[in-house]
Design a protein around this motif. Structure first.
Motif, PDB file in Angstrom:
ATOM      1  N   ASP A 100       0.851  -1.188   0.000  1.00 21.08           N
ATOM      2  CA  ASP A 100       0.000   0.000   0.000  1.00 21.08           C
ATOM      3  C   ASP A 100       0.887   1.239   0.000  1.00 21.08           C
ATOM      4  OD1 ASP A 100       0.898   0.317   2.629  1.00 21.08           O
ATOM      5  OD2 ASP A 100      -1.029  -0.190   3.529  1.00 21.08           O
ATOM      6  N   GLU A 101       0.266   2.412   0.040  1.00 19.48           N
ATOM      7  CA  GLU A 101       1.025   3.666  -0.042  1.00 19.48           C
ATOM      8  C   GLU A 101       1.960   3.869   1.146  1.00 19.48           C
ATOM      9  OE1 GLU A 101      -2.479   6.064  -0.615  1.00 19.48           O
ATOM     10  OE2 GLU A 101      -2.023   6.287  -2.759  1.00 19.48           O
ATOM     11  N   ALA A 102       1.705   3.174   2.254  1.00 16.13           N
ATOM     12  CA  ALA A 102       2.575   3.262   3.430  1.00 16.13           C
ATOM     13  C   ALA A 102       3.708   2.242   3.378  1.00 16.13           C
ATOM     14  CB  ALA A 102       1.747   3.057   4.700  1.00 16.13           C
ATOM     15  N   GLY A 103       3.705   1.376   2.360  1.00 16.15           N
ATOM     16  CA  GLY A 103       4.759   0.375   2.208  1.00 16.15           C
ATOM     17  C   GLY A 103       4.454  -0.955   2.869  1.00 16.15           C
ATOM     18  N   ALA A 104       3.233  -1.139   3.383  1.00 16.48           N
ATOM     19  CA  ALA A 104       2.846  -2.399   4.019  1.00 16.48           C
ATOM     20  C   ALA A 104       2.471  -3.426   2.955  1.00 16.48           C
ATOM     21  CB  ALA A 104       1.688  -2.176   4.973  1.00 16.48           C
ATOM     22  N   LEU A 105       2.907  -4.655   3.138  1.00 21.86           N
ATOM     23  CA  LEU A 105       2.648  -5.716   2.168  1.00 21.86           C
ATOM     24  C   LEU A 105       1.169  -6.088   2.143  1.00 21.86           C
ATOM     25  CD1 LEU A 105       3.899  -7.786   0.197  1.00 21.86           C
ATOM     26  CD2 LEU A 105       4.125  -9.325   2.153  1.00 21.86           C
TER      27      LEU A 105
END
Length: 99
Positions: free
Chosen positions: A72-77
């Motif tokens: 996602d945009e926060a870098g979470a898989l």
């Protein structure tokens, strides 16, 4: 009170192989899942696409080589996708984004 005696067993042979290096080992660390997938092409999904990914939707294949780690945009898989002809299909979809 009853006295009990315990027999002390010798360490298995394989243990002696690890004893000399044991002091050099560090405490294990739990890494973020995306760290294990660092060799995969990373695709960043916007909020609308992230909802579709969480529901296992297929997409036209992204640029770069498959498999793709979708975050996602926060870098979470969010998921891992693989090539399926001209499309990308989910191999693993996480119930919740994992940072």
């Amino acid at each position: 009170m009853e006295e009990r005696t315990f027999e002390i067993c010798a360490a298995p042979q394989w243990a002696t192989l690890f004893l000399p290096i044991a002091p050099a080992l560090k405490m294990p660390q739990l890494l973020e899942p995306i760290t294990a997938l660092r060799s995969m092409t990373r695709v960043v999904a916007d909020a609308d696409t992230a909802v579709k990914i969480r529901h296992g939707r297929s997409f036209p294949a992204w640029e770069g080589s498959a498999p793709w780690a979708v975050v996602d945009e926060a870098g979470a898989l969010l998921a891992v996708y693989e090539a399926d002809g001209p499309n990308a299909k989910p191999t693993v979809v996480l119930a919740e984004a994992i940072a």
